[in-house]
Design an enzyme around this catalytic site. Structure first.
Site: not given
Ligand code: NAD
Length: 486
Positions: A152-153, A177-178, A180, A230, A251, A285
């Site tokens: 995630p970011w 895959k970081p 975007e 997420s 996670e 998170c």
């Molecule tokens: P996000 O879910 O939008 O994106 C996370 C990653 O998943 C990105 O690299 C994105 O491109 C990828 N992704 C999105 N859709 C996908 C799909 N259909 N298939 C495969 N990959 C896909 O999350 P975000 O907005 O980058 O980060 C915030 C979220 O991450 C929050 O919900 C936060 O709680 C969670 N988070 C959890 C932890 C933990 O340790 N539990 C740590 C940090 C962030």
């Protein structure tokens, strides 16, 4: 000259590559709204190339000894440390987090790689044993193969290290895959580590989740997909991965309750919440976002909290090291958080401080404390992922525990009390993967991190992460004398 001021590329088989796609997107500094780089988006063909490189590298990497991998990881830690200030500044510009916070992330990145280097050499399995006459059983621990890591970011560099460290230490190879939105430090990390890692052991494919992430989740040569993100992304990956039954490590989101009892040190609570709820603009998170307080001390706590929150130095991290809170990560996230605030205020919920956007460039929202919250309000159920804390008062311990557990998330929680019974007993009643007592968001590399319920499963950090990224194999040898039956 790094690529970061031009177009960020993928990193496959030890080299930067533009890949098969032709589409690029700008990478935005959220404190200014301006582009700091662009990033080439990958395609399914790029994922194929990266997985093939990782699979080829696995053939050799899997047979390296723990000491060989540990020596390499220690050299990787050293190169990150050497480039620490560069990485911290890139991370700050890409995410909008204060430079001091980005420096902390770099230090934790170094520590994570060093910890995993030591841990893999000390890893043990069950002792060999004889469970059937004339047979000896040995339990081997093996790498699983090519692991896809989707990040995630909010902590691009640190979460990359929390994946790379145990994945590589356990003898797997990796395709990352970081996000975007924040690819800068992951790409730079791959470039820096390439000096020490054999080609193909660590690959990076940039791009969006629906294409690159989905291609990784369905790829037949990927053995395990590890996602931090997420709940929605975790569900999408789980569904996509189901066809090939590949292993998952998820996670996901959180909505951490902060249980404050009447005997708590309220100064410490206010300091702890101000740090753990507003660091990284609340985009954490484990953010201390849901305060549940004994009604006897509720007003006093809110008063102290507001003082701390209003003293936070909010601004563009480029303005100096004194900045404590930056912007939200994207324009979309900024509007999403404002939407939560608008709906809460329209419902009669009161902002005792904040509650609005800040009138300046970039995606800034004032640090906010909400009170007078009805049961089941959206702002206490949903992960807002912004600088917003809710405070609810309770008249009994039982009601507080019930409210704490009354969420779909199960990542982390904290209890604030001077009472020894509560400190020992209450963590057992809370359905969260981490429970702090008199602290919040303290995460040393030795301790496991991960959730229950909708927050996912699998553990990052600690020895448990090495377990998650390996598989056990039972080898049984029949050593009965050859002529025993004659
Ligand atoms: P996000 O879910 O939008 O994106 C996370 C990653 O998943 C990105 O690299 C994105 O491109 C990828 N992704 C999105 N859709 C996908 C799909 N259909 N298939 C495969 N990959 C896909 O999350 P975000 O907005 O980058 O980060 C915030 C979220 O991450 C929050 O919900 C936060 O709680 C969670 N988070 C959890 C932890 C933990 O340790 N539990 C740590 C940090 C962030």
């Amino acid at each position: 000259m790094t690529q970061t001021h031009t177009e960020l590329r993928h990193f496959v088989a030890g080299a930067s590559t533009l890949g098969a796609g032709s589409h690029s997107e700008p990478v935005i500094n959220p404190a200014t709204g301006e582009a700091i780089a662009s990033v080439r988006y990958g395609t399914a063909a790029d994922v194929d190339d990266a997985v093939a490189a990782a699979l080829a590298a696995f053939a050799t990497w899997r047979h390296t000894t723990p000491k060989e991998r540990a020596d390499i990881l220690l050299r990787c830690a050293a190169v990150v440390e050497e480039h620490g200030e560069e990485l911290a500044r890139l991370e700050s510009a890409d995410t909008g987090k204060p430079v001091s916070a980005a420096r902390d992330d770099v230090a934790a990145t170094v520590d994570t790689l060093q910890f995993m280097a030591g841990a893999i050499r000390a890893q043990q399995s069950l002792a060999s044993g004889s469970y059937v006459a004339d047979h000896t059983s040995t339990i081997l621990r093996e790498p699983v193969g090519v692991v896809a890591a989707i990040t995630p970011w909010n902590y691009p560099l640190l979460i990359a290290a929390q994946k790379i460290g145990p994945i590589l230490a356990a003898g797997n190879t990796c395709v990352m895959k970081p996000s975007e939105h924040t690819p800068v430090t992951t790409v730079r990390l791959a470039e820096l580590l390439a000096e020490h890692l054999p080609a193909g052991v660590l690959n990076v494919v940039n791009g969006d989740g629906a294409i690159v992430g989905a291609a990784l989740a369905t790829h037949p040569d990927v053995a395990l997909v590890s996602v931090t993100g997420s709940v929605r992304s975790g569900q999408a990956v789980a569904q996509a991965a189901a066809a090939s039954l590949k292993r998952l490590h998820l996670e996901l989101g959180g909505k951490a309750p902060v249980l404050v009892f009447g005997d708590a040190d309220l100064e410490a609570v206010a300091d702890g919440v101000a740090m753990a709820a507003f660091a990284n603009s609340g985009q954490d998170c484990g953010a201390a976002c849901r305060v549940l307080v004994d009604e006897s001390v509720s007003d006093q706590l809110v008063e102290r909290l507001v003082l701390r929150v209003e003293a936070l130095a909010v601004g563009d991290p480029a303005d100096g090291d004194h900045i404590e809170m930056g912007p939200l990560i994207t324009e979309a996230q900024y509007h999403r958080v404002l939407g939560f605030l608008d709906r809460a205020l329209a419902q009669g919920i009161r902002a005792v401080t904040g509650g609005t956007k800040l009138d300046r460039p970039g995606f800034f929202i004032a640090p906010t404390v909400l009170v007078d919250i009805p049961d089941n309000a959206e702002c206490i159920r949903e992960e807002i992922f912004g600088p917003v804390v809710t405070v609810q008062a309770f008249s009994s311990e039982a009601a507080m525990i019930e409210a704490a557990n009354g969420t779909a998330y199960g990542l982390s929680a904290s209890i604030w009390t001077e009472d020894a019974r509560r400190a020992a007993d209450l963590p057992k009643h809370l359905d969260f993967g981490t429970v702090w007592v008199n602290d919040h968001l303290v995460m040393p590399a030795e301790t496991p991190w991960g959730g229950f319920k909708s927050s996912g499963y699998g553990r990052d950090m600690s020895l448990y992460a090495l377990d998650d990224y390996s598989r056990t194999k039972h080898v049984m040898v029949n050593h009965a004398p050859r002529n025993a039956s004659e």
